[in-house]
Design a protein around this motif. Structure first.
Motif, mmCIF file in Angstrom:
data_model
loop_
_atom_site.group_PDB
_atom_site.id
_atom_site.type_symbol
_atom_site.label_atom_id
_atom_site.label_comp_id
_atom_site.label_asym_id
_atom_site.label_seq_id
_atom_site.Cartn_x
_atom_site.Cartn_y
_atom_site.Cartn_z
ATOM 1 N N HIS A 249 0.792 -1.229 0.000
ATOM 2 C CA HIS A 249 0.000 0.000 0.000
ATOM 3 C C HIS A 249 0.826 1.282 0.000
ATOM 4 O O HIS A 249 0.318 2.321 -0.395
ATOM 5 N N VAL A 250 2.075 1.224 0.466
ATOM 6 C CA VAL A 250 2.863 2.442 0.628
ATOM 7 C C VAL A 250 4.297 2.217 0.151
ATOM 8 O O VAL A 250 4.903 1.206 0.465
ATOM 9 N N ASN A 251 4.795 3.160 -0.611
ATOM 10 C CA ASN A 251 6.217 3.233 -0.948
ATOM 11 C C ASN A 251 6.646 4.657 -0.642
ATOM 12 O O ASN A 251 6.270 5.581 -1.351
ATOM 13 N N ALA A 252 7.415 4.810 0.432
ATOM 14 C CA ALA A 252 7.792 6.156 0.870
ATOM 15 C C ALA A 252 9.267 6.186 1.245
ATOM 16 O O ALA A 252 9.800 5.232 1.813
ATOM 17 N N ARG A 253 9.912 7.303 0.917
ATOM 18 C CA ARG A 253 11.309 7.494 1.294
ATOM 19 C C ARG A 253 11.409 8.756 2.132
ATOM 20 O O ARG A 253 10.923 9.813 1.763
ATOM 21 N N LEU A 254 12.079 8.610 3.264
ATOM 22 C CA LEU A 254 12.378 9.719 4.155
ATOM 23 C C LEU A 254 13.873 9.987 4.033
ATOM 24 O O LEU A 254 14.689 9.132 4.363
ATOM 25 N N LEU A 255 14.221 11.152 3.512
ATOM 26 C CA LEU A 255 15.628 11.494 3.301
ATOM 27 C C LEU A 255 16.265 12.005 4.586
ATOM 28 O O LEU A 255 15.624 12.696 5.374
ATOM 29 N N TRP A 256 17.536 11.679 4.783
ATOM 30 C CA TRP A 256 18.240 12.153 5.975
ATOM 31 C C TRP A 256 18.294 13.672 6.013
ATOM 32 O O TRP A 256 18.303 14.266 7.085
ATOM 33 N N ALA A 257 18.298 14.303 4.851
ATOM 34 C CA ALA A 257 18.343 15.771 4.797
ATOM 35 C C ALA A 257 17.070 16.390 5.386
ATOM 36 O O ALA A 257 17.104 17.520 5.874
ATOM 37 N N ASP A 258 15.952 15.659 5.349
ATOM 38 C CA ASP A 258 14.694 16.167 5.884
ATOM 39 C C ASP A 258 14.526 15.905 7.382
ATOM 40 O O ASP A 258 13.626 16.450 8.007
ATOM 41 N N VAL A 259 15.384 15.042 7.933
ATOM 42 C CA VAL A 259 15.283 14.686 9.352
ATOM 43 C C VAL A 259 15.780 15.857 10.195
ATOM 44 O O VAL A 259 16.873 16.370 9.990
ATOM 45 N N THR A 260 14.946 16.278 11.141
ATOM 46 C CA THR A 260 15.317 17.394 12.010
ATOM 47 C C THR A 260 15.810 16.926 13.373
ATOM 48 O O THR A 260 16.605 17.612 14.007
ATOM 49 N N ASP A 261 15.351 15.754 13.815
ATOM 50 C CA ASP A 261 15.763 15.258 15.122
ATOM 51 C C ASP A 261 15.433 13.773 15.217
ATOM 52 O O ASP A 261 14.507 13.287 14.565
ATOM 53 N N ALA B 90 24.524 7.399 13.972
ATOM 54 C CA ALA B 90 25.618 8.113 13.288
ATOM 55 C C ALA B 90 25.082 9.106 12.274
ATOM 56 O O ALA B 90 25.686 10.165 12.067
ATOM 57 N N GLN B 91 23.956 8.802 11.639
ATOM 58 C CA GLN B 91 23.393 9.697 10.638
ATOM 59 C C GLN B 91 22.885 11.001 11.239
ATOM 60 O O GLN B 91 22.911 12.038 10.594
#
Length: 165
Positions: free
Chosen positions: A109-121, A159-160
């Motif tokens: 049902h879902v294909n999603a990518r969360l980029l490290w650049a968008d991670v705030t915390d 580490a990321q």
């Protein structure tokens, strides 16, 4: 040549997973402040019932709203888990891939990518990681359970998000 680092895990979106997600990410507390609106509605309804000539059905309606609000706060977790279990994604298998680009979640049902650049915390809890990210103007969060992650994957996530010096 640099070596690509990638970690994969599979899990099922079942009741236990949803319950863990809720308990690790919820900010709802059961205190006086949380029940404030319910208490005000109930007191206002009682005031209307006892001290005004308004139709008693109106007062009982407001009192009922206060009680429903109290129940919605008290049963917030089971209600949230129940709604997740009703979703079409419930009981489906999810493949999680963590690499240098970010976190890829794939299912029927879902294909999603969360980029490290968008991670705030990233907040580490006893059972997993709560990943905060920017989605347009809104702050959102994503939960990863440690039970599905290897110790190398957990170290990679830490580490990321570690501040670079």
């Amino acid at each position: 040549m640099t070596e690509q680092t990638s970690f994969q895990a599979k899990f099922i979106l079942d009741k236990a997973h949803f319950t863990e997600c809720y308990t690790q990410t919820s900010t709802v507390e059961h205190n006086r402040k949380t029940y404030f609106k319910a208490n005000i509605l109930t007191i206002f309804g009682l005031f209307i019932l006892l001290f005004t000539p308004v139709n008693p059905y109106t007062a009982w309606f407001v009192i009922g709203l206060g009680l429903v609000e109290s129940l919605s706060v008290y049963y917030h977790q089971p209600w949230w888990v129940f709604r997740q279990m009703l979703s079409k994604a419930s009981n489906s298998e999810v493949t999680l891939t963590i690499d240098e680009q970010g976190i890829l979640t794939e299912s029927f049902h879902v294909n999603a990518r969360l980029l490290w650049a968008d991670v705030t915390d990233v907040k580490e809890t006893e059972l997993g990681f709560v990943i905060f990210f920017q989605l347009g103007k809104n702050q959102s969060k994503h939960y990863l359970s440690k039970s599905i992650l290897s110790s190398d994957a957990q170290a990679f996530i830490k580490a990321q998000v570690a501040p670079s010096t």
